[in-house]
Scaffold this motif. Sequence first.
Motif, short mmCIF file in Angstrom:
data_model
loop_
_atom_site.label_atom_id
_atom_site.label_comp_id
_atom_site.label_asym_id
_atom_site.label_seq_id
_atom_site.Cartn_x
_atom_site.Cartn_y
_atom_site.Cartn_z
N ILE A 82 -16.61 19.09 112.83
CA ILE A 82 -17.17 20.45 112.73
C ILE A 82 -16.09 21.44 112.29
N GLU A 83 -14.88 21.26 112.82
CA GLU A 83 -13.78 22.16 112.45
C GLU A 83 -13.47 22.07 110.95
N ILE A 84 -13.47 20.83 110.43
CA ILE A 84 -13.20 20.64 109.00
C ILE A 84 -14.31 21.29 108.16
N ILE A 85 -15.56 21.05 108.56
CA ILE A 85 -16.68 21.60 107.78
C ILE A 85 -16.66 23.13 107.83
N LYS A 86 -16.39 23.68 109.00
CA LYS A 86 -16.39 25.14 109.16
C LYS A 86 -15.27 25.80 108.37
N SER A 87 -14.23 25.02 108.06
CA SER A 87 -13.10 25.61 107.32
C SER A 87 -13.51 25.95 105.88
N ASN A 88 -14.65 25.43 105.45
CA ASN A 88 -15.14 25.78 104.11
C ASN A 88 -15.86 27.14 104.20
#
Lengths: 410, 225
Positions: free
Chosen positions: A88-94
């Motif tokens: 989720i952290e990686i996806i939210k960084s977009n």
Amino acid sequence: MYYIQFAIKNIFRKKQRSFVTIFTICLGFCALGVLSGMLNNIYSRLKEQAIINEKLGHITFVKAGYFQYGKVNFNEYLWNQEELEKIIEIIKSNDEVILTSPRLSLFGTLNKSDISSIYISEGILPEDNKILSQTNIDGRVNQNIQNIDFSNVAIGSELAKNLDIKVGESLTLLGIAYDGTPNAIDVVVNSIYNTGNPATNDKFLLINLEIVQELYGKKSAEKIIVTVKNSKRIKAIQQELNYSLENAGYNIDSKSWDEISVSYLKVRKMFSVIFRVLIVIISIIILLMMLNTFYMNITERTLEIASMRAMGLTRGRISYLFCLEGLIMSILGSVIAIAMLLLIKFILKTVNITFVPPVASVEVPVEIILIPTNLTCLFMVFISLGVISSLLSVTDVLQKSIAETLKYKI
Amino acid sequence: MEDTIIQLKSISKRYTIDTQIINALAEIDFSVKKSDFTAITGPSGSGKTTLLNILSLIDIPSQGQIIFDGIETGKFNDNELSKIRSSKIGIVFQQYSLIPVLNVLENVIFPLQIKRISKHNRKEMAVSLLSKFGLENYLKAKPYQLSSGQRQRVAIARALVTEPLIIIADEPTAALDSKSGEETINLMKEINHLLNTTFVFSTHDMRIMKYAKDIIELVDGKITK
């Protein structure tokens, strides 16, 4: 410029006939415009149903292999809490991502007193559902679902009706836990809502993710649903996120909403075929009507054409002149048709008639959605028809010799 | 020979109607020189219109050569013939053939547009010519608003405006009453005299024929005198 003025004068030579031709073009354009606009409305409502009501979001991320084997070997394809947080952290960084929503499916039976029924459900966090329900679909923000309360459970309206369940009542949900043992949990029905799909409205429960995880016995999720700011960039963002997640060492698989929603694709394909067939039929009718008008026009002007050729006007220039007449009438007819379509759109919005789209269970307004690209295509089709019909009708006269044409008597 | 505008050598024209071959013109040798004012006469079906069509390059002979302004036109394509017609030949039709949606001025400008004369010059040329023809008050009038004599004058002005080498007129007085017919032929004669414009025209009318410098008589597609 000279030829344009000449063509306009020729159009006004027989005002009634030109009016009928322009009206025919206008009517054909309007018919296809309204049909195309209504289909766009159906597509858009189905899209809304898939993205919001079926809760598919824009992109679904799962563990690699889930789409092939997840149904038979469910546990193998779950992400644990730690993995979920990192993904989720990686996806939210977009920056282009709006929502990142973990999901966990559950099915089993529900009991109310001595009555029971099967259910299917998906665990979703209520705050995620609220964001999802406000996803912009073709410029519309849905106002209907955002207030569904399911701090415990929201229940499909048909299921509620079948079991006579009321808001505030308690239910017992039975399901299979992570380790394969049966488990049960008592929940309160917070609300009753229409899922929008008759296939799910009699068996679907919208359950708070935390309750599903409690019944399942593990803080996990099988998929992560993502929505993005610009729906035209879904594929691009999907690729970017795939790349980021794979780089972080996650073996993932993803699909966009239209790859998952089978009904959307089928309905769209079916209507597209119908629409194409109608375009061909209406185009042929318009072409024949225009040809008829132009042939009458040419018949009356045969001597004039012959004398113009005798004066030195080439076949090409005469064809050009007649094409201009066809072109101007097509442009006029099409422009009037676009104005009429805008008027029809306004009237439909004002009157607010509703209908139930195919494979849906919720009434939606009858609207026509006018897409500039579609209108441009129709515009090009009708302009081509005008030019082709005028060219076809004048070619016959131009094939004859001038001397032969000069003998022509009406 | 330098003064010759059109020379026809052994021109024949045959039509096939059903299976019957009709010889409209047979072995015609004929030439038109600069400043000629030639009448072609003969009974109906003698080949007058066919001869005029061939002279004005709107019909192609079955046999023979046409030498127009020193050039053999036999191998010219349709566009090349159109170019010659627009710049070197003026045609006056029996029924005027004015374009009904255009006014008098626009009708006279039309051949100049075909010849691609600049917008300013073509208006000037047309107005000047129409004034000489006494039509300066009818510039904006539509053909249907004119008398038949006026229409034929506009048709002659339209044929003349490009300053062609030759004007070919197919029975220019046939649709006119005797007074208008005489006025028209006088106008043509005057242009021929003042501007040295060459005229070839067909007629049945004996009163008109007396104005011609040369008379060609056709019978059954052959020149008899």
